[in-house]
Enzyme design. Structure first.
Site, mmCIF file in Angstrom:
data_model
loop_
_atom_site.group_PDB
_atom_site.id
_atom_site.type_symbol
_atom_site.label_atom_id
_atom_site.label_comp_id
_atom_site.label_asym_id
_atom_site.label_seq_id
_atom_site.Cartn_x
_atom_site.Cartn_y
_atom_site.Cartn_z
ATOM 1 N N THR A 175 0.843 -1.416 -0.364
ATOM 2 C CA THR A 175 0.037 0.220 0.236
ATOM 3 C C THR A 175 1.378 1.598 -0.219
ATOM 4 O OG1 THR A 175 -1.790 -1.056 1.057
ATOM 5 C CG2 THR A 175 -1.760 1.602 2.245
ATOM 6 N N ARG A 203 -14.972 -5.576 -1.435
ATOM 7 C CA ARG A 203 -14.544 -5.884 0.239
ATOM 8 C C ARG A 203 -13.345 -4.191 -0.343
ATOM 9 N NH1 ARG A 203 -8.242 -4.866 1.707
ATOM 10 N NH2 ARG A 203 -8.613 -5.048 4.070
ATOM 11 N N VAL A 204 -13.950 -3.684 0.752
ATOM 12 C CA VAL A 204 -12.801 -2.618 1.474
ATOM 13 C C VAL A 204 -12.221 -1.954 2.307
ATOM 14 C CG1 VAL A 204 -13.228 0.543 1.163
ATOM 15 C CG2 VAL A 204 -14.473 -1.267 -0.561
ATOM 16 N N GLY A 205 -11.090 -2.395 2.297
ATOM 17 C CA GLY A 205 -10.069 -1.829 3.456
ATOM 18 C C GLY A 205 -10.394 -0.660 4.285
ATOM 19 N N ASP A 206 -9.571 0.108 4.876
ATOM 20 C CA ASP A 206 -9.159 1.175 6.141
ATOM 21 C C ASP A 206 -8.795 2.059 4.983
ATOM 22 O OD1 ASP A 206 -6.578 -0.291 5.687
ATOM 23 O OD2 ASP A 206 -5.674 1.870 6.505
ATOM 24 N N THR A 226 -1.299 2.189 6.798
ATOM 25 C CA THR A 226 -1.031 0.774 6.363
ATOM 26 C C THR A 226 -1.157 -0.244 6.541
ATOM 27 O OG1 THR A 226 0.459 -0.469 5.124
ATOM 28 C CG2 THR A 226 1.239 1.130 6.041
ATOM 29 N N GLY A 227 -1.794 -1.903 6.421
ATOM 30 C CA GLY A 227 -1.173 -2.377 7.523
ATOM 31 C C GLY A 227 -2.583 -3.191 7.922
ATOM 32 N N GLY A 229 -6.502 -3.815 7.475
ATOM 33 C CA GLY A 229 -7.012 -2.943 6.916
ATOM 34 C C GLY A 229 -8.280 -2.899 8.255
HETATM 35 N N1 ASP Z 1 -4.131 -1.449 4.378
HETATM 36 C C1 ASP Z 1 -4.898 -2.105 3.411
HETATM 37 C C2 ASP Z 1 -5.721 -2.847 3.615
HETATM 38 O O1 ASP Z 1 -6.701 -3.294 3.750
HETATM 39 C C3 ASP Z 1 -3.649 -3.017 3.360
HETATM 40 C C4 ASP Z 1 -2.124 -2.867 3.584
HETATM 41 O O2 ASP Z 1 -1.335 -1.614 3.674
HETATM 42 O O3 ASP Z 1 -1.214 -3.569 3.228
HETATM 43 O O4 ASP Z 1 -6.863 -2.926 2.363
#
Ligand code: ASP
Length: 306
Positions: A175, A203-206, A226-227, A229
């Protein structure tokens, strides 16, 4: 007439958290370094934080080493669905796209959402239609794919009974995000991602959610996360970090404390970059690595380890 003194610009970018494999480190560092240089050149010429953030993220989206734009992970249906957000700390205006397809630079579509619609977030097919109406050229999905993801896409496309477990797994990382403060003291932040590998379609993340994957307010700070979500959303990580900065924490301790909240409250994993209202830079993560680059004394520094 008295004029306001210029503020000292600041900039930091990231190329994602997680356990970045050793084989990817050099390319990750180079990509982050280059993106930081591009954003910094804009700030040095007196350009806006928004322009610096958008340009830095566009570069990272175009670099296939990162999970954003070209090089994004596939979802479980073998499709690329991209999420991006940009936010203006002066006005709190923000624009985002979620699960958008056939677009190389979703960060620029997000900026159009902010500047040319009354909305904050447009998702799916509607986002793609909006992008096309705004003059963005739509690309074939295969143009966004490289390496293992392209191989996997070809396999999936040729099969009717494909099982997700057969896919090329891989650790999710890549990301991208950027935070900048310009000479007028305005802060902007943005984030762009292909999300997590094998995510369910839709699917939608953070990342494209205001306060979660990104936040910016001249009165407190700008942040990009990042991480994992689903854990970042639970603690509204970017807004949490900005609030800590508003309540007296400097950028570094706001970043560290927010990752502490993520870890302690929901056992989450992730990282964050931050610039506070004084232009100070913060960065923290509890994953093994996070790729990032920032400007210190006019020089670019890039790192993946602590
Ligand atoms: N935060 C992102 C998500 O969950 C993935 C990532 O940052 O590695 O879509």
């Amino acid at each position: 007439m008295e004029t306001m003194p210029d503020f000292t610009p600041s900039l930091i970018v990231h190329g994602g958290a997680w356990d970045i494999p050793d084989a990817d480190v050099a390319a990750d560092l180079e990509g982050c370094r280059r993106a930081a240089e591009i954003g910094w050149a804009i700030l040095q010429k007196g350009g806006s934080a928004l322009d610096a953030v958008e340009a830095a993220i566009r570069y990272l989206e175009d670099d296939p080493i990162f999970d954003a734009g070209v090089g994004a992970w596939l979802n479980a249906a073998g499709e690329v669905e991209l999420d991006a957000i940009i936010m203006d700390g002066e006005t709190l205006d923000n624009g985002a796209v979620a699960a958008i397809q056939h677009i190389r630079n979703p960060i620029s579509v997000a900026r159009r959402v902010m500047e040319h619609t009354p909305h904050s977030l447009i998702a799916g097919h509607g986002a793609e239609q909006f992008a096309a109406a705004q003059g963005f050229s739509l690309c074939d999905e295969s143009e966004l794919l490289t390496g293992h993801e392209l191989e996997r896409w070809k396999i999936i496309k040729g099969k009717t009974n494909y099982k997700v477990e057969e896919s090329f797994g891989g650790t999710p990382h890549g990301t991208v995000g950027a935070v900048a403060r310009d000479k007028d003291g305005h802060i902007a932040a943005g984030t762009s991602t292909g999300g997590t590998p094998n995510k369910l379609p839709g699917r939608v993340g953070d990342s494209p959610l205001i306060g979660c994957g990104c936040y910016a307010d001249d009165m407190s700070a700008g942040a990009s996360a990042t991480g994992w979500g689903e854990s970042i959303m639970k603690v509204v990580l970017s807004k949490t970090a900005c609030d800590l900065a508003a309540n007296g924490s400097d950028a570094q301790s706001a970043a560290e404390k927010s990752i502490g909240v993520l870890a302690d409250r929901v056992q989450g994993l992730g990282g964050i970059i931050l610039i506070d209202q004084h232009g100070r830079i913060g960065q923290a993560f509890n994953t093994p690595r996070m790729a990032r680059a920032w400007i210190e004394d006019g020089q670019v520094i890039a790192k993946v380890d602590k």
